[in-house]
Design an enzyme around this catalytic site. Structure first.
Site, PDB file in Angstrom:
ATOM      1  N   ASP A   9      -4.567   6.692  -2.003  1.00  0.00           N
ATOM      2  CA  ASP A   9      -5.335   7.271  -0.911  1.00  0.00           C
ATOM      3  C   ASP A   9      -5.531   6.190   0.146  1.00  0.00           C
ATOM      4  OD1 ASP A   9      -7.400   5.664  -1.826  1.00  0.00           O
ATOM      5  OD2 ASP A   9      -8.803   7.299  -2.254  1.00  0.00           O
ATOM      6  N   HIS A  10      -6.419   6.456   1.103  1.00  0.00           N
ATOM      7  CA  HIS A  10      -6.609   5.507   2.216  1.00  0.00           C
ATOM      8  C   HIS A  10      -7.089   4.139   1.751  1.00  0.00           C
ATOM      9  CE1 HIS A  10     -10.155   7.962   1.456  1.00  0.00           C
ATOM     10  NE2 HIS A  10     -10.878   6.927   1.823  1.00  0.00           N
ATOM     11  N   CYS A  66      -6.405   3.902  -5.781  1.00  0.00           N
ATOM     12  CA  CYS A  66      -7.489   4.391  -4.925  1.00  0.00           C
ATOM     13  C   CYS A  66      -8.517   3.259  -4.869  1.00  0.00           C
ATOM     14  CB  CYS A  66      -8.062   5.725  -5.417  1.00  0.00           C
ATOM     15  SG  CYS A  66      -8.856   5.691  -7.018  1.00  0.00           S
ATOM     16  N   GLY A  67      -9.715   3.527  -4.363  1.00  0.00           N
ATOM     17  CA  GLY A  67     -10.666   2.433  -4.188  1.00  0.00           C
ATOM     18  C   GLY A  67     -11.013   1.752  -5.501  1.00  0.00           C
ATOM     19  N   THR A  68     -11.455   2.546  -6.462  1.00  0.00           N
ATOM     20  CA  THR A  68     -11.819   2.004  -7.775  1.00  0.00           C
ATOM     21  C   THR A  68     -10.721   2.198  -8.814  1.00  0.00           C
ATOM     22  OG1 THR A  68     -12.742   4.139  -8.379  1.00  0.00           O
ATOM     23  CG2 THR A  68     -14.265   2.512  -7.417  1.00  0.00           C
ATOM     24  N   GLY A  69      -9.843   3.128  -8.586  1.00  0.00           N
ATOM     25  CA  GLY A  69      -8.853   3.535  -9.588  1.00  0.00           C
ATOM     26  C   GLY A  69      -9.366   4.655 -10.482  1.00  0.00           C
ATOM     27  N   ILE A  70     -10.652   4.932 -10.389  1.00  0.00           N
ATOM     28  CA  ILE A  70     -11.249   5.921 -11.316  1.00  0.00           C
ATOM     29  C   ILE A  70     -10.789   7.346 -10.977  1.00  0.00           C
ATOM     30  CG2 ILE A  70     -13.414   6.946 -12.114  1.00  0.00           C
ATOM     31  CD1 ILE A  70     -14.710   4.156 -11.643  1.00  0.00           C
ATOM     32  N   GLY A  71     -10.885   7.709  -9.714  1.00  0.00           N
ATOM     33  CA  GLY A  71     -10.488   9.071  -9.341  1.00  0.00           C
ATOM     34  C   GLY A  71      -9.034   9.350  -9.671  1.00  0.00           C
ATOM     35  N   MET A  72      -8.172   8.420  -9.336  1.00  0.00           N
ATOM     36  CA  MET A  72      -6.739   8.596  -9.627  1.00  0.00           C
ATOM     37  C   MET A  72      -6.492   8.707 -11.138  1.00  0.00           C
ATOM     38  SD  MET A  72      -4.829   8.892  -6.979  1.00  0.00           S
ATOM     39  CE  MET A  72      -4.369   8.321  -5.332  1.00  0.00           C
ATOM     40  N   HIS A  99       0.234  -0.770 -26.701  1.00  0.00           N
ATOM     41  CA  HIS A  99      -0.475   0.131 -27.611  1.00  0.00           C
ATOM     42  C   HIS A  99      -0.404   1.595 -27.186  1.00  0.00           C
ATOM     43  CE1 HIS A  99      -3.283  -3.093 -29.565  1.00  0.00           C
ATOM     44  NE2 HIS A  99      -2.121  -3.618 -29.205  1.00  0.00           N
ATOM     45  N   HIS A 134       1.233   2.687 -33.586  1.00  0.00           N
ATOM     46  CA  HIS A 134       0.810   3.358 -32.348  1.00  0.00           C
ATOM     47  C   HIS A 134       1.499   4.710 -32.171  1.00  0.00           C
ATOM     48  CE1 HIS A 134      -1.322  -0.265 -31.429  1.00  0.00           C
ATOM     49  NE2 HIS A 134      -0.206  -0.975 -31.542  1.00  0.00           N
TER      50      HIS A 134
HETATM   51  C1  RB5 Z   1     -12.603   6.888  -1.398  1.00  0.00           C
HETATM   52  O1  RB5 Z   1     -13.684   6.510  -0.638  1.00  0.00           O
HETATM   53  C2  RB5 Z   1     -12.860   6.603  -2.878  1.00  0.00           C
HETATM   54  O2  RB5 Z   1     -13.815   7.490  -3.369  1.00  0.00           O
HETATM   55  C3  RB5 Z   1     -11.577   6.679  -3.685  1.00  0.00           C
HETATM   56  O3  RB5 Z   1     -10.669   5.778  -3.161  1.00  0.00           O
HETATM   57  C4  RB5 Z   1     -11.684   6.346  -5.151  1.00  0.00           C
HETATM   58  O4  RB5 Z   1     -12.329   5.133  -5.356  1.00  0.00           O
HETATM   59  C5  RB5 Z   1     -12.203   7.426  -6.018  1.00  0.00           C
HETATM   60  O5  RB5 Z   1     -12.299   7.288  -7.246  1.00  0.00           O
END
Ligand code: RB5
Length: 157
Positions: A9-10, A66-72, A99, A134
Protein backbone atom coordinates in the site's frame (compact mmCIF):
# COMPACT_ATOMS: atom_id res chain seq x y z
CA UNK A 1 12.26 -20.14 -7.90
CA UNK A 2 11.46 -17.87 -10.79
CA UNK A 3 8.62 -15.41 -10.25
CA UNK A 4 8.00 -13.27 -7.20
CA UNK A 5 4.81 -11.18 -6.93
CA UNK A 6 5.31 -7.97 -4.98
CA UNK A 7 2.64 -5.63 -3.63
CA UNK A 8 2.21 -2.83 -1.13
CA UNK A 9 0.00 0.00 0.00
CA UNK A 10 1.07 3.65 0.18
CA UNK A 11 3.19 2.92 3.28
CA UNK A 12 5.37 0.54 1.30
CA UNK A 13 5.78 2.00 -2.17
CA UNK A 14 9.32 3.34 -1.65
CA UNK A 15 10.52 0.11 -0.09
CA UNK A 16 8.84 -1.92 -2.84
CA UNK A 17 10.83 -0.08 -5.50
CA UNK A 18 14.08 -0.92 -3.72
CA UNK A 19 13.10 -4.56 -3.25
CA UNK A 20 12.18 -4.94 -6.92
CA UNK A 21 15.67 -3.73 -7.85
CA UNK A 22 17.15 -6.26 -5.43
CA UNK A 23 15.04 -9.12 -6.80
CA UNK A 24 15.79 -8.31 -10.43
CA UNK A 25 19.51 -7.97 -9.67
CA UNK A 26 19.30 -11.49 -8.19
CA UNK A 27 17.91 -12.76 -11.51
CA UNK A 28 14.30 -13.20 -10.42
CA UNK A 29 11.23 -12.25 -12.43
CA UNK A 30 9.01 -9.78 -10.63
CA UNK A 31 5.26 -9.39 -10.97
CA UNK A 32 4.61 -5.86 -9.68
CA UNK A 33 1.06 -5.79 -8.31
CA UNK A 34 1.23 -2.10 -7.20
CA UNK A 35 0.58 0.31 -5.67
CA UNK A 36 3.11 2.61 -7.24
CA UNK A 37 2.59 5.90 -5.46
CA UNK A 38 2.25 7.37 -2.00
CA UNK A 39 -1.43 8.21 -2.57
CA UNK A 40 -3.56 6.52 0.04
CA UNK A 41 -4.99 3.13 -0.98
CA UNK A 42 -6.51 0.17 0.85
CA UNK A 43 -4.06 -2.63 1.65
CA UNK A 44 -6.59 -5.49 1.15
CA UNK A 45 -6.79 -4.68 -2.58
CA UNK A 46 -3.05 -5.19 -3.08
CA UNK A 47 -2.66 -8.01 -0.55
CA UNK A 48 -5.35 -9.95 -2.40
CA UNK A 49 -3.61 -9.54 -5.77
CA UNK A 50 -0.35 -11.02 -4.51
CA UNK A 51 -1.90 -13.70 -2.30
CA UNK A 52 -4.26 -14.91 -5.03
CA UNK A 53 -1.34 -15.22 -7.47
CA UNK A 54 0.52 -17.34 -4.90
CA UNK A 55 -2.56 -19.38 -4.06
CA UNK A 56 -3.20 -20.15 -7.76
CA UNK A 57 0.50 -20.96 -8.24
CA UNK A 58 0.83 -18.28 -10.91
CA UNK A 59 3.98 -17.16 -9.07
CA UNK A 60 6.45 -18.97 -6.84
CA UNK A 61 6.48 -16.55 -3.91
CA UNK A 62 5.00 -13.24 -2.78
CA UNK A 63 6.24 -10.23 -0.88
CA UNK A 64 3.84 -7.72 0.71
CA UNK A 65 4.48 -4.43 2.46
CA UNK A 66 2.17 -2.16 4.44
CA UNK A 67 2.90 0.17 7.36
CA UNK A 68 3.09 -2.48 10.06
CA UNK A 69 2.74 -5.60 7.92
CA UNK A 70 -0.22 -6.63 10.05
CA UNK A 71 -3.02 -5.78 7.63
CA UNK A 72 -1.29 -7.47 4.71
CA UNK A 73 -0.69 -10.59 6.84
CA UNK A 74 -4.34 -10.82 7.79
CA UNK A 75 -5.40 -10.53 4.15
CA UNK A 76 -2.83 -12.92 2.69
CA UNK A 77 -3.56 -15.71 5.16
CA UNK A 78 -7.19 -15.82 4.02
CA UNK A 79 -6.06 -17.43 0.76
CA UNK A 80 -5.80 -21.18 0.39
CA UNK A 81 -2.28 -22.59 0.58
CA UNK A 82 -0.83 -19.18 1.45
CA UNK A 83 1.48 -19.22 4.44
CA UNK A 84 2.29 -15.55 4.97
CA UNK A 85 4.91 -14.64 7.57
CA UNK A 86 5.26 -11.16 9.05
CA UNK A 87 8.97 -10.82 9.75
CA UNK A 88 10.73 -7.94 11.45
CA UNK A 89 14.08 -9.65 11.86
CA UNK A 90 16.42 -12.26 10.39
CA UNK A 91 15.57 -14.99 12.91
CA UNK A 92 11.86 -15.03 12.08
CA UNK A 93 12.53 -14.76 8.33
CA UNK A 94 14.79 -17.84 8.44
CA UNK A 95 12.48 -19.80 10.75
CA UNK A 96 9.46 -18.98 8.61
CA UNK A 97 11.12 -20.74 5.69
CA UNK A 98 12.65 -23.65 7.61
CA UNK A 99 9.66 -24.45 9.82
CA UNK A 100 6.60 -23.00 8.08
CA UNK A 101 7.60 -23.12 4.40
CA UNK A 102 6.31 -19.55 4.19
CA UNK A 103 5.44 -18.59 0.64
CA UNK A 104 4.61 -14.94 1.31
CA UNK A 105 6.92 -12.60 3.21
CA UNK A 106 5.27 -9.60 4.83
CA UNK A 107 7.22 -6.53 5.90
CA UNK A 108 6.40 -3.39 7.86
CA UNK A 109 7.43 -0.42 5.73
CA UNK A 110 7.15 1.94 8.71
CA UNK A 111 9.17 -0.35 10.95
CA UNK A 112 12.14 -1.61 8.98
CA UNK A 113 15.05 0.29 7.50
CA UNK A 114 15.50 -0.50 3.81
CA UNK A 115 18.85 -2.15 4.64
CA UNK A 116 17.23 -4.52 7.15
CA UNK A 117 14.34 -5.22 4.78
CA UNK A 118 16.78 -6.18 2.02
CA UNK A 119 18.71 -8.47 4.38
CA UNK A 120 15.45 -10.14 5.43
CA UNK A 121 14.35 -10.63 1.81
CA UNK A 122 17.71 -12.07 0.77
CA UNK A 123 17.77 -14.53 3.67
CA UNK A 124 14.13 -15.50 3.13
CA UNK A 125 14.71 -16.19 -0.57
CA UNK A 126 17.80 -18.26 0.10
CA UNK A 127 16.54 -20.41 2.96
CA UNK A 128 15.03 -23.82 2.23
CA UNK A 129 12.16 -25.54 3.99
CA UNK A 130 13.48 -28.17 6.41
CA UNK A 131 10.70 -30.75 5.96
CA UNK A 132 10.74 -33.66 8.44
CA UNK A 133 8.53 -33.08 11.46
CA UNK A 134 7.29 -29.82 9.93
CA UNK A 135 5.51 -31.73 7.15
CA UNK A 136 3.04 -33.11 9.66
CA UNK A 137 2.25 -29.61 10.94
CA UNK A 138 1.79 -28.13 7.47
CA UNK A 139 -0.49 -31.03 6.60
CA UNK A 140 -2.62 -30.13 9.61
CA UNK A 141 -2.93 -26.55 8.34
CA UNK A 142 -4.05 -27.92 4.97
CA UNK A 143 -6.58 -30.16 6.72
CA UNK A 144 -7.99 -27.14 8.57
CA UNK A 145 -8.27 -25.17 5.31
CA UNK A 146 -10.06 -28.07 3.64
CA UNK A 147 -12.40 -28.62 6.59
CA UNK A 148 -13.44 -24.94 6.44
CA UNK A 149 -13.99 -24.84 2.67
CA UNK A 150 -17.51 -23.86 1.76
CA UNK A 151 -18.48 -23.19 5.38
CA UNK A 152 -20.33 -19.92 6.07
CA UNK A 153 -17.95 -17.40 7.62
CA UNK A 154 -20.04 -16.57 10.68
CA UNK A 155 -18.53 -15.81 14.05
CA UNK A 156 -21.68 -16.99 15.87
CA UNK A 157 -23.26 -20.29 14.91
C1 RB5 B 1 -2.08 2.59 6.50
O1 RB5 B 1 -2.12 3.78 7.18
C2 RB5 B 1 -1.82 1.43 7.46
O2 RB5 B 1 -2.96 1.21 8.24
C3 RB5 B 1 -1.42 0.17 6.71
O3 RB5 B 1 -0.29 0.44 5.96
C4 RB5 B 1 -1.07 -1.03 7.55
O4 RB5 B 1 -0.14 -0.72 8.53
C5 RB5 B 1 -2.22 -1.80 8.07
O5 RB5 B 1 -2.06 -2.83 8.74
Amino acid sequence: MKIVAVGCDHAGSDLKKELIQLLEAAGLSVLDCGTNSESSVDYPDYGAKVASAVSRREVDRGILICGTGIGMSIVANKFKSVRAALCHDLFTAKASREHNDSNVLVLGGRILSSEMAKEIVTLWLNTSYSGGRHDRRLKKILDIEESLEGKPKKSTD
